[in-house]
Design an enzyme around this catalytic site. Structure first.
Site, PDB file in Angstrom:
ATOM      1  N   SER A   1     -11.862  -1.131  -1.765  1.00 44.36           N
ATOM      2  CA  SER A   1     -11.917  -0.598  -0.410  1.00 44.36           C
ATOM      3  C   SER A   1     -13.307  -0.099  -0.042  1.00 44.36           C
ATOM      4  CB  SER A   1     -10.930   0.568  -0.265  1.00 44.36           C
ATOM      5  OG  SER A   1     -11.276   1.620  -1.155  1.00 44.36           O
TER       6      SER A   1
ATOM      7  N   HIS B   1      -8.700  -7.141   0.686  1.00 41.16           N
ATOM      8  CA  HIS B   1      -8.391  -5.720   0.765  1.00 41.16           C
ATOM      9  C   HIS B   1      -7.058  -5.472   1.460  1.00 41.16           C
ATOM     10  CE1 HIS B   1      -9.368  -1.487   2.454  1.00 41.16           C
ATOM     11  NE2 HIS B   1      -8.742  -1.397   1.300  1.00 41.16           N
TER      12      HIS B   1
ATOM     13  N   GLU C   1      -7.769  -7.389   4.903  1.00 42.82           N
ATOM     14  CA  GLU C   1      -9.155  -7.766   5.185  1.00 42.82           C
ATOM     15  C   GLU C   1      -9.612  -8.804   4.163  1.00 42.82           C
ATOM     16  OE1 GLU C   1     -11.122  -3.779   7.109  1.00 42.82           O
ATOM     17  OE2 GLU C   1     -10.812  -3.782   4.933  1.00 42.82           O
TER      18      GLU C   1
ATOM     19  N   ASN D   1     -12.121   0.906   7.246  1.00 42.23           N
ATOM     20  CA  ASN D   1     -12.724   2.155   6.782  1.00 42.23           C
ATOM     21  C   ASN D   1     -14.025   2.464   7.505  1.00 42.23           C
ATOM     22  OD1 ASN D   1     -10.798   3.090   4.959  1.00 42.23           O
ATOM     23  ND2 ASN D   1     -11.536   1.748   3.337  1.00 42.23           N
TER      24      ASN D   1
END
Length: 518
Positions: free
Chosen positions: A124, A145, A157, A195
């Site tokens: 991540s 991800h 992702e 993120n």
């Protein structure tokens, strides 16, 4: 990779924690052959037992038929040694977030699997390019991800490292859809999409709290009930837990070489050190009793209304919205060019604080109260008022009574450039625009990733369009003009599209036309 088209039928998963188990669950249900490997042999059996129990629960609830449940479990087997992954078409690692450990694993896997096997990392926060740098054939490595809990979080992702073969990412995109999830494609940059985009809510919420503008609970209330988010920043931090979220904030900040937009807050560092981690430990920004969040009660609104009210005409649309609300209360409107001596003064700044709004219009700051009109006042579930440091208690309380007269709760905050909602939302939109500007992902994938990955009511670009790109640009420029802090500088993507009247979701026209012609 030697072929641009290949299928994935057998998947190896290294690491049998929550993420590894979740990936195994959706892969097995999609009909893939799954091989589980862990350095702790007991963890492999525990993971398979967990999957058996999960499939049984889903069957009992009528969400999975018996035949499919049994078939899915039959698809899963344990790999006693890493060599048992030799026939895999794809190996996904879901192990500890340490670069050297991941590199060592991939080097070992390269000695075991075939030349066409894809190696994917569920990292991540680490660079896919850096992970692949330890491999003999970095073209086979990509980021993959998933989000926790994997079966419920439908976004994945797919990240291309600098040396990743595009065919690898294409295959992972197809596989994601086969497993019933939604893939988005991203370049290898810190935080990828979700993120990265999530910095806006958390870092700005922490900054507002750090300035003493409002309490954690009040900031959350404003973001939920005024701005329409499912969770406020501190509820979200309690859910993800500071032992996870604080290191990510620090990591992304440092990976972007101290980019001011991503500056972490000492608030989370201090609370993490003190063990106030979040929901899972029973205490974070809130206390939790039997898993239930304990929220401090709000005080009742004052009832004494002002005798008359003067409303700034600096922003005509905002002025009209405030006037319509006041008319319904029966309070007298002061229509003078300047406020009468006994009138409450209401200003409607965008990005400026109440002090700057008062000084700009040469108003008596002791009677000035600002109201946030970014979101429609009439339809709001909450309204936010803001005072200057000089605002009298009488002005604050009569303004509170006025704007709560129809039963809508009101939060009164201390002076802040951009209130709460304006600051947080403008930061979210601005960071989303910068992700698009850097071509980390397409506008569509940015919005899709954020809505599915973070649960926002809209993606950052669509949110900017809904509120008006010019309005968001005004908020950021006004905050910057007061504070002079580079974290509020507008992204070129936002500034150019706002000036041209284009949607924030629109890519450069020439690029779109080129793709159409190909």
């Amino acid at each position: 990779m030697t072929s641009r088209h290949f299928s994935i039928e057998t998947i190896g998963i290294v690491g049998t924690g929550a993420m590894g188990r979740g990936i195994a669950q959706i892969a097995a249900l999609a009909g893939l052959t799954v091989r589980l490997y862990d350095t702790n042999p007991a963890a492999i059996g525990a993971a398979r037992d967990y999957l058996a129990e999960t499939f049984a629960k889903l069957t009992a609830k009528g969400k999975l038929d018996q035949a499919r449940s049994l078939a899915a479990l039959a698809n899963v087997s344990g790999a006693q040694v890493i060599g048992d992954l030799a026939d895999c078409d794809l190996v996904v690692e879901a192990i500890v977030e340490k670069l050297d450990v991941k590199q060592a694993l991939f080097r070992e896997l390269e000695t075991v699997v075939s030349g066409r096997c894809v190696l994917a990392s569920n990292t991540s926060s680490l660079s896919i390019t850096a992970i692949a740098a330890g491999c003999t054939n970095p073209s086979r490595v990509a980021g993959y991800h998933f989000f926790n809990p994997v079966p419920l979080m439908k976004i994945v992702e797919v990240i291309d490292g600098l040396r990743s073969d595009p065919a690898v990412g294409d295959a992972l995109m197809d596989l994601t859809r086969r497993m019933g999830h939604t893939p988005v494609r991203a370049k290898d940059m810190p935080g990828f999409i979700v993120n990265h985009a999530g910095r806006g809510m958390n870092t700005e919420g922490l900054r507002i709290a750090g300035e003493g503008v409002a309490s954690f609970a009040d900031i959350d209330r404003i973001m939920r009930e005024q701005a329409g988010f499912r969770l406020g920043p501190f509820e979200l931090l309690d859910l993800t837990a500071l032992d996870v979220s604080h290191p990510v904030m620090e990591s992304i900040y440092h990976q972007f070489y101290e980019e001011p937009r991503f500056t972490p807050s000492p608030i989370t560092g201090t609370r993490l050190a003190g063990g106030l981690i979040g929901r899972k430990t029973g205490e974070g920004f809130y206390r939790y009793e039997d898993g239930k969040q304990q929220v401090p009660a709000e005080a009742s609104a004052p009832t004494e209304l002002p005798q008359s009210v003067w409303v700034s005409k600096r922003y005509p649309q905002a002025h009209e919205a405030v006037v319509q609300l006041i008319v319904k209360t029966g309070v007298k409107l002061d229509d003078g060019a300047t406020p009468a001596a006994d009138s409450l003064i209401v200003v409607t700044p965008f990005g400026h604080d109440a002090t700057t709004a008062a000084v700009d219009e040469a108003l008596d700051a002791t009677r000035v109260v600002a109201i946030d009109t970014l979101f429609p006042l009439a339809a709001a579930q909450r309204r936010t008022l803001m005072t200057t440091p000089a605002t009298s208690r009488a002005a604050r309380e009569t303004a509170h009574a006025l704007f709560a007269a129809d039963g809508i709760p009101v939060t009164v905050i201390r002076d802040s450039t951009g209130f709460v909602a304006q600051r947080v939302v403008a930061t979210i939109v601005n960071i989303g625009c910068d992700i698009a500007q850097k071509q980390i992902a397409t506008p569509d994938d940015i919005d899709l990733a954020v809505t599915l990955g973070l649960g926002y009511p809209r993606g950052p670009l669509a949110l900017g369009d809904a509120l008006g790109a010019k309005t968001i640009l005004t908020i950021l420029r006004n905050i910057f003009s007061v504070l002079g802090e580079p974290r509020y500088r507008p992204s070129p993507w936002l500034a150019r599209r706002a000036q041209l009247g284009l949607s924030l979701t629109q890519r450069d026209a020439a690029d779109t036309q080129t793709e159409t012609q190909q």
